[in-house]
Write a protein that holds these residues in place. Structure first.
Motif, PDB file in Angstrom:
ATOM      1  N   GLY A  14      -1.196  10.284  12.788  1.00 32.82           N
ATOM      2  CA  GLY A  14      -0.995   9.955  11.383  1.00 32.82           C
ATOM      3  C   GLY A  14      -2.309   9.634  10.710  1.00 32.82           C
ATOM      4  O   GLY A  14      -3.212   9.074  11.346  1.00 32.82           O
ATOM      5  N   ILE A  15      -2.425   9.967   9.421  1.00 30.05           N
ATOM      6  CA  ILE A  15      -3.681   9.718   8.699  1.00 30.05           C
ATOM      7  C   ILE A  15      -3.369   9.399   7.243  1.00 30.05           C
ATOM      8  O   ILE A  15      -2.418   9.933   6.674  1.00 30.05           O
ATOM      9  CB  ILE A  15      -4.634  10.924   8.828  1.00 30.05           C
ATOM     10  N   LYS A  16      -4.149   8.475   6.659  1.00 35.77           N
ATOM     11  CA  LYS A  16      -3.850   8.026   5.299  1.00 35.77           C
ATOM     12  C   LYS A  16      -5.125   7.594   4.584  1.00 35.77           C
ATOM     13  O   LYS A  16      -5.918   6.813   5.120  1.00 35.77           O
ATOM     14  CB  LYS A  16      -2.876   6.841   5.368  1.00 35.77           C
ATOM     15  N   PHE A  17      -5.309   8.098   3.357  1.00 35.80           N
ATOM     16  CA  PHE A  17      -6.394   7.630   2.510  1.00 35.80           C
ATOM     17  C   PHE A  17      -6.088   6.226   2.002  1.00 35.80           C
ATOM     18  O   PHE A  17      -4.927   5.859   1.776  1.00 35.80           O
ATOM     19  CB  PHE A  17      -6.569   8.552   1.302  1.00 35.80           C
ATOM     20  N   SER A  18      -7.146   5.447   1.782  1.00 35.57           N
ATOM     21  CA  SER A  18      -6.998   4.117   1.208  1.00 35.57           C
ATOM     22  C   SER A  18      -6.563   4.223  -0.249  1.00 35.57           C
ATOM     23  O   SER A  18      -7.087   5.054  -1.000  1.00 35.57           O
ATOM     24  CB  SER A  18      -8.325   3.359   1.291  1.00 35.57           C
ATOM     25  N   PRO A  19      -5.632   3.364  -0.695  1.00 33.33           N
ATOM     26  CA  PRO A  19      -5.279   3.347  -2.117  1.00 33.33           C
ATOM     27  C   PRO A  19      -6.325   2.637  -2.977  1.00 33.33           C
ATOM     28  O   PRO A  19      -6.248   2.690  -4.212  1.00 33.33           O
ATOM     29  CB  PRO A  19      -3.954   2.572  -2.137  1.00 33.33           C
ATOM     30  N   PHE A  20      -7.301   1.973  -2.334  1.00 31.97           N
ATOM     31  CA  PHE A  20      -8.319   1.212  -3.058  1.00 31.97           C
ATOM     32  C   PHE A  20      -9.666   1.927  -3.138  1.00 31.97           C
ATOM     33  O   PHE A  20     -10.327   1.872  -4.163  1.00 31.97           O
ATOM     34  CB  PHE A  20      -8.524  -0.154  -2.388  1.00 31.97           C
ATOM     35  N   PHE A  21     -10.074   2.572  -2.032  1.00 30.57           N
ATOM     36  CA  PHE A  21     -11.403   3.162  -1.955  1.00 30.57           C
ATOM     37  C   PHE A  21     -11.294   4.674  -1.772  1.00 30.57           C
ATOM     38  O   PHE A  21     -10.649   5.135  -0.817  1.00 30.57           O
ATOM     39  CB  PHE A  21     -12.194   2.558  -0.797  1.00 30.57           C
ATOM     40  N   PRO A  22     -11.923   5.477  -2.624  1.00 28.45           N
ATOM     41  CA  PRO A  22     -11.771   6.933  -2.536  1.00 28.45           C
ATOM     42  C   PRO A  22     -12.389   7.560  -1.297  1.00 28.45           C
ATOM     43  O   PRO A  22     -12.042   8.687  -0.943  1.00 28.45           O
ATOM     44  CB  PRO A  22     -12.472   7.429  -3.805  1.00 28.45           C
ATOM     45  N   ASN A  23     -13.290   6.821  -0.630  1.00 29.80           N
ATOM     46  CA  ASN A  23     -13.988   7.400   0.516  1.00 29.80           C
ATOM     47  C   ASN A  23     -13.546   6.823   1.858  1.00 29.80           C
ATOM     48  O   ASN A  23     -14.184   7.065   2.882  1.00 29.80           O
ATOM     49  CB  ASN A  23     -15.497   7.187   0.368  1.00 29.80           C
ATOM     50  N   ARG A  24     -12.436   6.065   1.883  1.00 29.49           N
ATOM     51  CA  ARG A  24     -12.019   5.417   3.129  1.00 29.49           C
ATOM     52  C   ARG A  24     -10.651   5.918   3.574  1.00 29.49           C
ATOM     53  O   ARG A  24      -9.766   6.152   2.752  1.00 29.49           O
ATOM     54  CB  ARG A  24     -11.979   3.900   2.952  1.00 29.49           C
ATOM     55  N   LEU A  25     -10.462   6.073   4.881  1.00 27.74           N
ATOM     56  CA  LEU A  25      -9.174   6.492   5.419  1.00 27.74           C
ATOM     57  C   LEU A  25      -8.942   5.900   6.792  1.00 27.74           C
ATOM     58  O   LEU A  25      -9.871   5.429   7.453  1.00 27.74           O
ATOM     59  CB  LEU A  25      -9.061   8.019   5.470  1.00 27.74           C
ATOM     60  N   ALA A  26      -7.674   5.904   7.199  1.00 29.91           N
ATOM     61  CA  ALA A  26      -7.270   5.364   8.493  1.00 29.91           C
ATOM     62  C   ALA A  26      -6.531   6.442   9.265  1.00 29.91           C
ATOM     63  O   ALA A  26      -5.775   7.220   8.686  1.00 29.91           O
ATOM     64  CB  ALA A  26      -6.375   4.144   8.308  1.00 29.91           C
ATOM     65  N   CYS A  27      -6.735   6.459  10.593  1.00 31.46           N
ATOM     66  CA  CYS A  27      -6.089   7.460  11.436  1.00 31.46           C
ATOM     67  C   CYS A  27      -5.488   6.785  12.667  1.00 31.46           C
ATOM     68  O   CYS A  27      -6.171   6.027  13.365  1.00 31.46           O
ATOM     69  CB  CYS A  27      -7.089   8.531  11.867  1.00 31.46           C
ATOM     70  N   ALA A  28      -4.202   7.053  12.926  1.00 34.86           N
ATOM     71  CA  ALA A  28      -3.506   6.541  14.108  1.00 34.86           C
ATOM     72  C   ALA A  28      -3.529   7.604  15.195  1.00 34.86           C
ATOM     73  O   ALA A  28      -3.169   8.763  14.953  1.00 34.86           O
ATOM     74  CB  ALA A  28      -2.064   6.187  13.760  1.00 34.86           C
ATOM     75  N   THR A  29      -3.937   7.203  16.417  1.00 38.67           N
ATOM     76  CA  THR A  29      -4.114   8.169  17.500  1.00 38.67           C
ATOM     77  C   THR A  29      -3.508   7.653  18.803  1.00 38.67           C
ATOM     78  O   THR A  29      -3.201   6.468  18.935  1.00 38.67           O
ATOM     79  CB  THR A  29      -5.611   8.458  17.737  1.00 38.67           C
ATOM     80  N   CYS A  30      -3.383   8.584  19.760  1.00 43.17           N
ATOM     81  CA  CYS A  30      -2.838   8.259  21.076  1.00 43.17           C
ATOM     82  C   CYS A  30      -3.684   8.919  22.172  1.00 43.17           C
ATOM     83  O   CYS A  30      -4.274   9.981  21.968  1.00 43.17           O
ATOM     84  CB  CYS A  30      -1.409   8.792  21.215  1.00 43.17           C
TER      85      CYS A  30
END
Length: 317
Positions: A14-30
């Motif tokens: 899963g991956i998601k851009f931050s709603p606050f910062f245009p250049n930041r994102l989070a990725c869930a991995t296994c």
């Protein structure tokens, strides 16, 4: 134009851009394709030169299958895990979760933070056939929604309808719920003759939801007329793992699939893909549009790659 980042030894879910910062994102991995082993949460940033760099990596004892950002606090990220728990992380103190929510009996496959004003609530969907509603600030479980007869793969909040969300399941149904009525859904649609893996709510029309299923089909639904799909998009040759509406153009959506591709569609114009991106060598699992940057999207897959794209689409696509 694309940018690549490798999550070495970890497979993207899963991956998601931050709603606050245009250049930041989070990725869930296994590890090990999510079958066994640990999970890791990556926080990434796009540099001024356009490259992706790691800000932090947080490990959990089981695989992480989905991720969402808080709409209240720019440092808070939520993940769902294979051990049935939900982790709330503070990216400023990333070694351990600040809270762990435990009530699901099986894998948590979807997490979503509400987007409507004055409503800060968290949804989690699980292989235990339920969707749960939490207050993420107090970590209190508010309700459990029971009705699906198989694995619930995805749950998403309505972007403009307060207290409404949708869920899809291995039972082939799309269900629309009110948080005020956990006993039964407001609407149930037999959307596919196969497992439905993903759904998303149109950002510009409260009546339109899209679904993606293991039959390779993408179908759009008008909640006022549910006897047949509003549209059907064809082209994926294997299961559609995730579907997302654009936050910028009402007719634009994207999808990722086990056929290793990411596709963009204009559902008002053609049932065929507008663009086909083939930059992965394994199943593509995660997908998101950047709400801050027009025509920017990101995906992740089992080949350990995160791909971020800046697409040059004609006006009014």
């Amino acid at each position: 134009m694309s940018t690549t980042f490798r999550t070495t030894g970890r497979h993207g879910y899963g991956i998601k851009f931050s709603p606050f910062f245009p250049n930041r994102l989070a990725c869930a991995t296994c590890q090990n394709y999510g079958i066994a082993g640990k999970g890791s949460l990556y926080i990434l940033e796009e540099t001024p030169s356009g490259l992706l760099q790691s800000v932090s990596i947080s490990d959990w004892t089981d695989g992480l299958y989905d991720v969402t950002w808080s709409e209240l606090n720019s440092n808070i990220v939520v993940t769902g895990s294979g051990d049935g728990s939900v982790q709330i992380w503070d990216t400023g103190n990333h070694q351990h979760p600040v809270a762990v929510l435990k009530d699901h009996e099986k894998e948590v496959y979807s997490v979503d933070w509400s987007q409507t004003r004055d409503e800060q609530l968290l949804l989690t969907a699980s292989w235990d056939k339920t969707v749960k509603l939490w207050d993420p600030q107090t970590t209190v479980l508010l309700n459990t929604f029971v009705g699906h007869t198989s694995v619930v793969y995805c749950c998403v909040w309505a972007p403009v309808l307060k207290g409404s969300f949708a869920s899809v399941s291995g039972d082939g149904t799309l269900r629309v719920w009110s948080t005020q009525n956990p006993a039964q859904p407001n609407l149930t649609i037999a959307a596919h003759d196969s497992e439905i893996l993903s759904c998303d709510w149109c950002k510009y029309d409260k009546n339109i939801i899209v679904t993606g299923a293991t039959d390779g089909q993408i179908r759009g639904w008008d909640l006022r007329l549910t006897r047949q799909p509003l549209f059907q998009l064809t082209g994926h040759t294997y299961a559609v793992r995730r579907v997302k509406f654009s936050p910028h153009v009402d007719s634009l959506l994207a999808s990722v699939s086990y056929d290793f591709s990411t596709r963009l569609w204009n559902w008002k114009v053609s049932p065929s893909a507008l663009h086909v991106l083939e930059n992965h060598t394994e199943f593509v699992y995660g997908l998101d549009f950047n709400a801050h940057v027009n025509n920017q999207l990101v995906d992740c897959g089992w080949d350990e790659l995160i791909q971020m794209y800046r697409l040059h689409l004609p006006p009014n696509t």
